[in-house]
Motif scaffolding. Structure first.
Motif, PDB file in Angstrom:
ATOM      1  N   GLU A 103      34.481  51.979  50.888  1.00 13.05           N
ATOM      2  CA  GLU A 103      34.650  51.102  49.733  1.00 13.05           C
ATOM      3  C   GLU A 103      33.523  51.386  48.750  1.00 13.05           C
ATOM      4  O   GLU A 103      32.483  51.904  49.129  1.00 13.05           O
ATOM      5  N   THR A 148      35.800  49.351  61.232  1.00 10.76           N
ATOM      6  CA  THR A 148      37.232  49.086  61.389  1.00 10.76           C
ATOM      7  C   THR A 148      37.547  48.351  62.684  1.00 10.76           C
ATOM      8  O   THR A 148      38.716  48.216  63.055  1.00 10.76           O
ATOM      9  N   ASP A 165      42.832  40.560  60.595  1.00 15.79           N
ATOM     10  CA  ASP A 165      42.694  41.539  59.522  1.00 15.79           C
ATOM     11  C   ASP A 165      41.217  41.792  59.254  1.00 15.79           C
ATOM     12  O   ASP A 165      40.383  40.907  59.422  1.00 15.79           O
ATOM     13  N   ASN A 166      40.917  42.997  58.810  1.00 16.81           N
ATOM     14  CA  ASN A 166      39.540  43.312  58.457  1.00 16.81           C
ATOM     15  C   ASN A 166      39.142  42.550  57.192  1.00 16.81           C
ATOM     16  O   ASN A 166      39.987  42.103  56.415  1.00 16.81           O
ATOM     17  N   ILE A 167      37.845  42.390  56.995  1.00 16.75           N
ATOM     18  CA  ILE A 167      37.328  41.754  55.797  1.00 16.75           C
ATOM     19  C   ILE A 167      36.940  42.834  54.783  1.00 16.75           C
ATOM     20  O   ILE A 167      36.870  44.019  55.112  1.00 16.75           O
ATOM     21  N   ASP A 168      36.692  42.435  53.537  1.00 12.98           N
ATOM     22  CA  ASP A 168      36.584  43.383  52.430  1.00 12.98           C
ATOM     23  C   ASP A 168      35.586  44.502  52.682  1.00 12.98           C
ATOM     24  O   ASP A 168      35.849  45.665  52.378  1.00 12.98           O
ATOM     25  N   TRP A 169      34.404  44.171  53.216  1.00  6.40           N
ATOM     26  CA  TRP A 169      33.355  45.170  53.405  1.00  6.40           C
ATOM     27  C   TRP A 169      33.190  45.584  54.868  1.00  6.40           C
ATOM     28  O   TRP A 169      32.184  46.163  55.253  1.00  6.40           O
ATOM     29  N   ARG A 225      37.814  32.926  59.423  1.00  3.26           N
ATOM     30  CA  ARG A 225      37.603  34.312  59.026  1.00  3.26           C
ATOM     31  C   ARG A 225      36.137  34.682  59.266  1.00  3.26           C
ATOM     32  O   ARG A 225      35.252  33.821  59.260  1.00  3.26           O
ATOM     33  N   SER A 268      32.380  36.443  58.648  1.00  2.36           N
ATOM     34  CA  SER A 268      31.438  36.739  57.574  1.00  2.36           C
ATOM     35  C   SER A 268      30.750  38.056  57.915  1.00  2.36           C
ATOM     36  O   SER A 268      31.161  38.767  58.830  1.00  2.36           O
ATOM     37  N   TYR A 269      29.689  38.369  57.188  1.00  2.00           N
ATOM     38  CA  TYR A 269      28.962  39.620  57.405  1.00  2.00           C
ATOM     39  C   TYR A 269      27.626  39.394  58.112  1.00  2.00           C
ATOM     40  O   TYR A 269      26.868  40.327  58.342  1.00  2.00           O
ATOM     41  N   ASN A 293      31.146  35.423  51.137  1.00  2.00           N
ATOM     42  CA  ASN A 293      30.552  36.724  51.451  1.00  2.00           C
ATOM     43  C   ASN A 293      29.199  36.576  52.154  1.00  2.00           C
ATOM     44  O   ASN A 293      28.266  37.317  51.870  1.00  2.00           O
TER      45      ASN A 293
END
Length: 202
Positions: free
Chosen positions: A22, A46, A72-76, A119, A121-122, A164
């Motif tokens: 990304e 992934t 599902d994977n998250i954006d980053w 969901r 977080s990072y 995020n």
């Protein structure tokens, strides 16, 4: 990859067919590998999760935490470092139906427990003691939570909707934790108190 610290010579590599890309963060894995008792716990962006012999790089067991949790994977990408606690290793796939936070047996890879529906977080999970209670402290995408290391039971929560979250909580005393974020609600110092039933209040 592992390298000899004195010579820089490559000792071994472990690879798999996956590419996460990304524009803001660049290519590749996100989570820091965790070393414990001669093993490496390695999570790819992934969801590929491998436990490696640290001396040889041999795969001892593997799974994909997103597939396991039907998440599902998250954006980053998957970014939280695995957390070893006693005989388990805890990861954050962010699945529904009790599969947001998942603990696997660190020796066999068998699933031990799952908790929450949030969901991911990072931010990485942490093992802490607050108000005398040993717990897993972690951010999800919508809240900060304390969970029982034995079974994932929710001990307390604080809504924290940033979307995020990547920063780590900071333990600021025996019953205090400081949290901050780059977006939204800025920062807060929390004080926890333990009730007679083992639950915690903020």
């Amino acid at each position: 990859a592992a390298y000899d610290v004195l010579t820089g010579r490559e000792l071994w590599t472990s690879t798999w067919n996956a590419l996460f890309r990304e524009s803001m963060g660049g290519d590749g894995p996100r989570a820091t590998p965790t070393w414990h008792d001669g093993r490496l716990y390695v999570l790819g962006a992934t969801g590929e999760f491998r436990v490696l012999d640290a001396a040889t790089g041999r795969t001892l067991w593997r799974t994909n935490i997103l597939a396991d949790a039907d998440a599902d994977n998250i954006d980053w990408g998957m970014s939280a470092a695995p957390l070893v606690i006693d005989n388990t290793v805890v990861v954050l796939p962010g699945g529904a139906n009790g599969q947001s936070v998942v603990a696997y047996d660190r020796q066999s890879g068998k699933r031990v427990w799952g908790a929450l529906d949030d969901r991911a977080s990072y931010s990485s999970p942490m093992l802490v003691t607050l108000a005398g209670v040993r717990q897993i402290l972690t951010f999800t995408a919508t809240r900060l939570v304390g969970l029982s290391p034995e079974n994932g039971r929710l001990l307390w929560e604080l809504p924290w909707r940033t979307g995020n979250q990547a920063s780590q909580p900071l333990i600021a005393g025996p019953d205090r934790v400081f949290i901050s974020t780059g977006y939204g609600p800025d920062a807060r110092m929390l004080q926890l108190a333990a009730g007679a039933d083992g639950q915690l209040t903020v």
